[in-house]
Scaffold this motif. Structure first.
Motif, PDB file in Angstrom:
ATOM      1  N   HIS A  93       0.801  -1.225   0.000  1.00  0.00           N
ATOM      2  CA  HIS A  93       0.000   0.000   0.000  1.00  0.00           C
ATOM      3  C   HIS A  93       0.837   1.280   0.000  1.00  0.00           C
ATOM      4  O   HIS A  93       0.611   2.185  -0.805  1.00  0.00           O
ATOM      5  CB  HIS A  93      -0.927  -0.019   1.220  1.00  0.00           C
ATOM      6  N   HIS A 124       1.317   4.463  -2.930  1.00  0.00           N
ATOM      7  CA  HIS A 124       1.146   5.905  -2.728  1.00  0.00           C
ATOM      8  C   HIS A 124       2.414   6.660  -3.119  1.00  0.00           C
ATOM      9  O   HIS A 124       2.365   7.671  -3.809  1.00  0.00           O
ATOM     10  CB  HIS A 124       0.817   6.203  -1.264  1.00  0.00           C
ATOM     11  N   CYS A 158      -4.493   5.463  -5.293  1.00  0.00           N
ATOM     12  CA  CYS A 158      -4.776   4.302  -4.439  1.00  0.00           C
ATOM     13  C   CYS A 158      -6.182   4.344  -3.865  1.00  0.00           C
ATOM     14  O   CYS A 158      -6.997   3.517  -4.157  1.00  0.00           O
ATOM     15  CB  CYS A 158      -3.735   4.217  -3.324  1.00  0.00           C
ATOM     16  N   HIS A 159      -6.435   5.317  -2.991  1.00  0.00           N
ATOM     17  CA  HIS A 159      -7.786   5.354  -2.436  1.00  0.00           C
ATOM     18  C   HIS A 159      -8.218   6.762  -2.029  1.00  0.00           C
ATOM     19  O   HIS A 159      -7.582   7.696  -2.429  1.00  0.00           O
ATOM     20  CB  HIS A 159      -7.935   4.376  -1.280  1.00  0.00           C
TER      21      HIS A 159
HETATM   22 ZN   LIG Z   1      -4.077   4.096  -0.042  1.00  0.00          ZN
END
Ligand SMILES: [Zn+2]
Lengths: 65, 251
Positions: free
Chosen positions: A54, A58, A64-65
């Motif tokens: 994760h 980034h 990513c989110h």
């Molecule tokens: Zn993320």
């Protein structure tokens, strides 16, 4: 001007070279996909690899989110 | 002459080292920003649960993460290394196929030129349009759209570099200044046109600290710059045959 032909360090273009090069590109893109985008569909690890990498995602600039 | 296999293996090895060192850069300068952003994210989500009031199942909100924060910090190195290997392999293929088109007799310069082109196309052009975001920034519902536009900027970045090189070569007949101007115009016009067409995305919450946002973004840019710099110089060294030749000559 020096003759550049002598110092060129690559093999001549041929259908075989292009095929191997294309195959390599496919494998490398798959690897990059695993790091950047896979959510278990290809790695078969569920979300484990996705969560594990994760921070890398980034910091490598991938959304990513 | 080197075989394709030799060129590819060199790319993979150089990529692995470049990725590991970029991971180190990211660990030192990026991880503190990621931690700070996650702290903000968690504070936000706690505030959110308080809003709901009816705390019937608070345990469900605190679910155990699949990978701990320490695991993710270690996973950072896995991510940058694998990404480095992938880029190194792609770089080796690009070097093999484009080497003859690069107008230099020096393989090391060719590798450095390719790395510069890759950095501008794959890192800088996407960075300027869609700067990377830390955790807590970004709406999960738009991730597909953001991913597609991000990938588009990669392709456009590489096209822009190609346009710059093509225009610069065409303009070279009008002199050195025209050659340089042609390169800049080809690159900039392509990038600006793409920036105007691509959708504008800004999902940074009003409350997210701007300092932290930009510290994270520069850490991300630095990580990728490290990767490409080492890839270029590493490959330049890896394909250079002169040290071997001079050793043979000296023997
Ligand atoms: Zn993320």
């Amino acid at each position: 001007m020096a003759a550049p032909a002598q110092s060129v360090a690559v093999p001549a273009l041929s259908p075989k070279l292009l095929a191997v090069a294309l195959l390599s590109v496919g494998v490398m893109l798959l690897l990059a996909y695993l790091v950047g985008f896979d959510q278990g569909a290809v790695s078969r690890s569920g979300m484990y690899l996705h969560e594990l990498m994760h921070d890398g995602r980034h910091l490598l600039g991938v959304p990513c989110h | 002459m080197r075989t394709f296999g030799s060129l590819l293996v060199r790319g993979l090895i150089v990529g692995l080292f470049a990725g590991l060192l970029a991971g180190t850069f990211a660990y030192v300068l990026g991880e503190p920003r990621v931690d700070a952003a996650i702290a903000i994210e968690e504070a936000g989500s706690h505030a959110h649960t308080h809003d709901h009031g009816d705390s019937t199942e608070p345990a469900a909100e605190e679910e155990e993460p699949l990978v701990s924060r320490d695991g993710q910090r270690a996973g950072l190195f896995l991510a940058t290394s694998l990404y480095g290997v992938a880029l190194g392999g792609l770089f080796a293929v690009a070097f093999t196929l484009l080497r003859r088109k690069l107008r230099t007799g020096n393989d090391a310069y060719a590798a450095l030129g390719l790395a510069a082109a890759g950095f501008v196309g794959i890192v800088l052009v996407p960075f300027l349009k869609y700067p990377p975001n830390p955790p807590a920034v970004g709406d999960p519902d738009t991730i597909t759209r953001r991913t597609v536009t991000y990938l588009l900027t990669l392709v456009i970045g590489l096209l822009a570099v190609w346009a710059g090189v093509a225009l610069s070569r065409w303009a070279a007949r009008y002199g050195e200044v025209a050659r340089l101007a042609g390169g800049v115009v080809g690159l900039v016009v392509t990038v600006v046109a793409a920036y105007l067409i691509l959708p504008r995305i800004n999902e940074v919450p009003e409350t997210f600290p701007a300092t932290l946002l930009w510290q994270f973004r520069f850490a991300s840019l630095g990580t990728q710059a490290t990767l490409w710099l080492l890839l270029g110089f590493g490959y330049a060294v890896a394909v250079d045959r002169r040290p071997i030749r001079s050793k043979v000559a000296a023997a």
